[in-house]
Design a protein around this motif. Structure first.
Motif, PDB file in Angstrom:
ATOM      1  N   SER A  18     -12.108  -6.252   3.814  1.00 50.47           N
ATOM      2  CA  SER A  18     -11.941  -4.943   4.281  1.00 50.47           C
ATOM      3  C   SER A  18     -12.944  -4.298   4.998  1.00 50.47           C
ATOM      4  N   CYS A  19     -14.211  -4.747   4.906  1.00 47.14           N
ATOM      5  CA  CYS A  19     -15.381  -4.252   5.778  1.00 47.14           C
ATOM      6  C   CYS A  19     -15.145  -4.976   7.140  1.00 47.14           C
ATOM      7  N   PHE A  20     -14.686  -6.264   7.178  1.00 45.34           N
ATOM      8  CA  PHE A  20     -14.229  -6.908   8.386  1.00 45.34           C
ATOM      9  C   PHE A  20     -13.128  -6.206   9.248  1.00 45.34           C
ATOM     10  N   GLY A  21     -12.173  -5.952   8.455  1.00 44.92           N
ATOM     11  CA  GLY A  21     -10.917  -5.508   9.306  1.00 44.92           C
ATOM     12  C   GLY A  21     -10.914  -4.097   9.685  1.00 44.92           C
ATOM     13  N   GLN A  22     -11.636  -3.062   9.088  1.00 45.36           N
ATOM     14  CA  GLN A  22     -11.693  -1.590   9.398  1.00 45.36           C
ATOM     15  C   GLN A  22     -12.685  -1.254  10.227  1.00 45.36           C
ATOM     16  N   VAL A  23     -12.187  -0.931  11.504  1.00 44.18           N
ATOM     17  CA  VAL A  23     -13.211  -0.700  12.649  1.00 44.18           C
ATOM     18  C   VAL A  23     -12.911   0.681  13.173  1.00 44.18           C
ATOM     19  N   ILE A  24     -12.021   0.966  13.429  1.00 41.52           N
ATOM     20  CA  ILE A  24     -11.575   2.170  14.341  1.00 41.52           C
ATOM     21  C   ILE A  24     -10.893   3.174  13.398  1.00 41.52           C
ATOM     22  N   ASP A  25     -10.371   3.016  12.218  1.00 39.19           N
ATOM     23  CA  ASP A  25      -9.716   3.913  11.650  1.00 39.19           C
ATOM     24  C   ASP A  25     -10.306   5.270  11.093  1.00 39.19           C
ATOM     25  N   THR A  26     -10.120   6.445  11.272  1.00 41.29           N
ATOM     26  CA  THR A  26     -11.106   7.313  10.519  1.00 41.29           C
ATOM     27  C   THR A  26     -10.640   7.773   9.228  1.00 41.29           C
ATOM     28  N   LEU A  27     -11.170   8.465   8.460  1.00 38.62           N
ATOM     29  CA  LEU A  27     -10.760   8.627   7.158  1.00 38.62           C
ATOM     30  C   LEU A  27      -9.670   9.613   7.085  1.00 38.62           C
ATOM     31  N   GLN A  28      -9.532  10.418   8.191  1.00 40.44           N
ATOM     32  CA  GLN A  28      -8.520  11.455   8.099  1.00 40.44           C
ATOM     33  C   GLN A  28      -6.913  10.667   8.423  1.00 40.44           C
ATOM     34  N   LEU A  29      -7.143   9.769   9.198  1.00 41.08           N
ATOM     35  CA  LEU A  29      -5.902   8.891   9.689  1.00 41.08           C
ATOM     36  C   LEU A  29      -5.290   8.106   8.659  1.00 41.08           C
ATOM     37  N   THR A  30      -6.523   7.517   7.872  1.00 41.34           N
ATOM     38  CA  THR A  30      -5.916   6.632   6.879  1.00 41.34           C
ATOM     39  C   THR A  30      -5.531   7.240   5.518  1.00 41.34           C
ATOM     40  N   LEU A  31      -6.304   8.444   5.336  1.00 44.14           N
ATOM     41  CA  LEU A  31      -5.802   9.304   3.914  1.00 44.14           C
ATOM     42  C   LEU A  31      -4.494   9.961   4.254  1.00 44.14           C
ATOM     43  N   THR A  32      -4.264  10.357   5.437  1.00 47.57           N
ATOM     44  CA  THR A  32      -3.039  11.228   5.640  1.00 47.57           C
ATOM     45  C   THR A  32      -1.949   9.907   5.769  1.00 47.57           C
ATOM     46  N   ASP A  33      -1.995   8.760   6.070  1.00 50.30           N
ATOM     47  CA  ASP A  33      -1.118   7.591   6.050  1.00 50.30           C
ATOM     48  C   ASP A  33      -1.163   7.320   4.561  1.00 50.30           C
ATOM     49  N   LYS A  34      -1.749   7.212   3.775  1.00 60.10           N
ATOM     50  CA  LYS A  34      -1.858   6.792   2.250  1.00 60.10           C
ATOM     51  C   LYS A  34      -0.996   7.754   1.509  1.00 60.10           C
ATOM     52  N   TYR A  35      -1.209   8.828   1.910  1.00 64.72           N
ATOM     53  CA  TYR A  35      -0.894   9.885   0.675  1.00 64.72           C
ATOM     54  C   TYR A  35       0.658  10.479   1.690  1.00 64.72           C
ATOM     55  N   ASP A  36       1.034   9.962   2.490  1.00 59.12           N
ATOM     56  CA  ASP A  36       2.391  10.713   3.319  1.00 59.12           C
ATOM     57  C   ASP A  36       3.705  10.596   2.135  1.00 59.12           C
ATOM     58  N   PHE A  37       3.736  11.973   1.733  1.00 63.40           N
ATOM     59  CA  PHE A  37       5.126  11.998   1.074  1.00 63.40           C
ATOM     60  C   PHE A  37       6.249  11.334   1.439  1.00 63.40           C
ATOM     61  N   ARG A  38       6.765  11.450   2.906  1.00 60.83           N
ATOM     62  CA  ARG A  38       7.752  10.679   3.218  1.00 60.83           C
ATOM     63  C   ARG A  38       7.832   9.175   3.055  1.00 60.83           C
ATOM     64  N   SER A  39       6.633   8.374   3.334  1.00 57.48           N
ATOM     65  CA  SER A  39       6.558   7.155   3.398  1.00 57.48           C
ATOM     66  C   SER A  39       6.428   6.776   1.795  1.00 57.48           C
ATOM     67  N   ASN A  40       5.831   7.369   0.950  1.00 59.30           N
ATOM     68  CA  ASN A  40       5.872   7.216  -0.371  1.00 59.30           C
ATOM     69  C   ASN A  40       7.106   7.265  -1.277  1.00 59.30           C
ATOM     70  N   PHE A  41       8.138   7.890  -0.569  1.00 57.23           N
ATOM     71  CA  PHE A  41       9.372   7.943  -1.189  1.00 57.23           C
ATOM     72  C   PHE A  41      10.120   6.649  -1.102  1.00 57.23           C
ATOM     73  N   TYR A  42       9.581   5.650  -0.203  1.00 55.58           N
ATOM     74  CA  TYR A  42      10.220   4.375  -0.235  1.00 55.58           C
ATOM     75  C   TYR A  42       9.539   3.226  -0.222  1.00 55.58           C
ATOM     76  N   ARG A  43       7.881   3.531  -0.412  1.00 54.91           N
ATOM     77  CA  ARG A  43       7.036   2.251  -0.327  1.00 54.91           C
ATOM     78  C   ARG A  43       7.266   1.360  -1.463  1.00 54.91           C
ATOM     79  N   TYR A  44       7.837   1.902  -2.624  1.00 50.39           N
ATOM     80  CA  TYR A  44       8.020   0.951  -3.733  1.00 50.39           C
ATOM     81  C   TYR A  44       9.066  -0.179  -3.490  1.00 50.39           C
ATOM     82  N   GLN A  45       9.978   0.295  -2.419  1.00 51.08           N
ATOM     83  CA  GLN A  45      11.051  -0.897  -2.321  1.00 51.08           C
ATOM     84  C   GLN A  45      10.419  -1.772  -1.465  1.00 51.08           C
TER      85      GLN A  45
END
Length: 508
Positions: A18-45
């Protein structure tokens, strides 16, 4: 290499990747994506097929945390699962886009150590995998539990085709230092393969297949030979084997699961998802006290699952969604009958005596709206469950039908200071629609009679449940940290069961 060393190795490996792969992602972008309610409605599929993990997240994300958790039940609980639990866990999780539109890797590893409190009438682990064929005694007590878990996957995209592979391994041991002294060793290995192909520009069709190998060794010892309790070999609904009870103290379980599934979804707009899955599980119990290693019982289980999700985006600011999920499970148990010839035992018959059927229909809705640097969601749901359990001879039967409904609320918000809040709350109610039992009590030990009555009351009772999770991300120097606090209360006739946890972690 010990299980603990293997787990620590995997944790360090995931951290390094993970340290190797994450270079330019900001905390705000990654957290907004992680907790996006629209996406989490289908991610378990998406998670059901490793090839589809290409569509799971938009940004790389990794975190490591340590957790303390506790659970406690009052009057209403299943005694063979324990009255409560207390312990710690250390976990690391990562999802990494190594090469955009080409390579994806993800994984998770954790180590946990728990004390399971007041387990009675069950000296085995993983009750859900082996029931009803457990070893039981009337004394029981606290069980020490250690679990080592790691999983990882890789997905490769070439043109319109995606291949994925996923593996998971869990090793677990449970033991007690006073009589009765069980020592349970569990090994659980899962492997999944997946393929997906983009068709008709917007849509993707995919399929997956998987295999699971499961083993459990159970050895119960007594340091004191005076006044030791009888160890019963249970058969279901209070019945037990008269031939092997009090004679067999060392048993093993071994079995396999075969599964497959298909998915069809809109991979561009991500507003339509359909999936269907089937699993077939078999497991057998063998006594390990003699060289004959007699088969005592076998389990067969079929599980069918179907899901349909539809999302609507009337504007760029809010989303509406509906999800329908159905599950049907049927388990059958076969007993083997022997005659004792002195020098050995001969199998004279086998019969299917036990059956358990359960259907579950879930309907969920979503309203999610974007706000400045965040979003919130409102998600009502309802769940209809029917469960039937039967033992053929002597005849015993119980059936439950209940409905539950509630609402999930969520808030996902970033601030200019670098702080990020994720808050999730829910309230739900369960109401018993019908409950019926015809349980044979004649000739059954008092402790098993009480267990059957208590479990029936537990399953047929109404409850009110509420939970709250607050997760706060903040920055100290160059470290992105978070604190996570969760609480849950379930009220049975004003007597609550509760669980809570607190975690401290690092995002990198």
């Amino acid at each position: 290499m010990t299980y603990r060393n293997k787990t620590y190795f995997v944790i360090l490996l995931l951290v390094s990747i993970s340290c190797f792969g994450q270079v330019i992602d900001t905390l705000q972008l990654t957290l907004t994506d992680k907790y996006d309610f629209r996406s989490n409605f289908y991610r378990y599929q998406i998670e059901k097929n490793p090839a589809n993990m290409f569509y799971y997240r938009n940004f790389s994300f990794s975190e490591i945390f340590s957790e303390y958790h506790i659970q406690n039940s009052n009057k209403y609980y299943e005694v063979n699962k324990g009255k409560g639990l207390e312990g710690i866990k250390v976990e690391v999780e990562s999802y990494q886009i190594l090469s955009p539109q080409k390579h994806i890797v993800w994984g998770k590893a954790f180590y946990s150590k728990n004390v399971i409190k007041k387990v009675v009438l069950n000296e085995n682990s993983d009750l859900e995998n082996i029931y009803p064929y457990i070893s039981a005694d009337s004394i029981g007590g606290n069980l020490n539990n250690e679990t080592y878990f790691f999983e990882g996957g890789y997905s490769y995209k070439s043109g319109k085709n995606i291949l994925g592979i996923f593996g998971r391994y869990k090793a677990q041991q449970e033991y007690r230092d006073i009589d009765p002294r069980p020592k349970n060793l569990v090994s659980d290995l899962d492997i999944d393969l997946g393929y997906s192909r983009n068709i008709l520009h917007q849509y993707t069709v995919s399929a997956n297949m998987g295999f699971k190998n499961y083993t459990q060794n159970n050895d119960v010892k007594f340091a004191s030979l005076v006044g030791k309790p009888v160890l019963y070999q249970m058969l279901g609904l209070g019945n037990y084997s008269y031939l092997f009870t009090g004679k067999v103290f060392n048993t093993s379980f071994s079995g396999n699961t075969y599964r497959g599934g298909i998915q069809f979804f809109n991979s561009e707009k991500k507003n339509f998802f359909f999936s269907a899955n089937i699993e077939r599980f078999n497991n057998k119990k063998v006594e390990e006290n003699t060289n004959s290693k007699l088969t005592l019982s076998k389990i067969k289980e079929n599980l069918y699952y179907i899901s349909l999700i539809k999302l609507f985006d009337p504007s760029s600011n809010y989303t509406l969604g509906i999800s329908i999920n159905g599950t049907y499970k049927e388990r059958s148990g076969t007993e083997f009958y022997y005659i004792d010839l002195g020098s050995h035992m001969d199998c004279i018959d086998k019969k299917q005596q036990y059956s358990h059927k359960k259907s579950d229909l879930n309907l969920s809705f979503l309203y999610s709206r974007k706000i400045v640097n965040g979003s919130y969601s409102i998600s009502p749901f309802t769940n209809l469950i029917n469960e039937k359990e039967k033992y053929v001879y002597p005849y015993s039967y119980q059936e439950f039908s209940d409905i539950s409904w509630g609402i999930n609320l969520g808030l996902n918000k970033s601030f200019s200071s670098g702080t990020h809040f994720f808050i999730s709350s829910a309230v739900s109610w369960k109401e018993s629609l019908s409950s019926e039992n015809k349980l044979k009590m004649t000739g059954i030990q008092d402790s098993f009679q009480k267990q059957l009555k208590d479990n029936f009351e537990f399953k047929s009772s109404n409850y009110f449940k509420t939970n709250l999770q607050v997760k706060v991300y903040f920055k100290i120097s160059n470290l992105n940290l978070f604190v996570d606090q969760s609480l849950q209360y379930t009220f049975y006739h004003q007597k609550p069961n509760y669980s809570q946890s607190i975690s401290l972690g690092l995002v990198f």
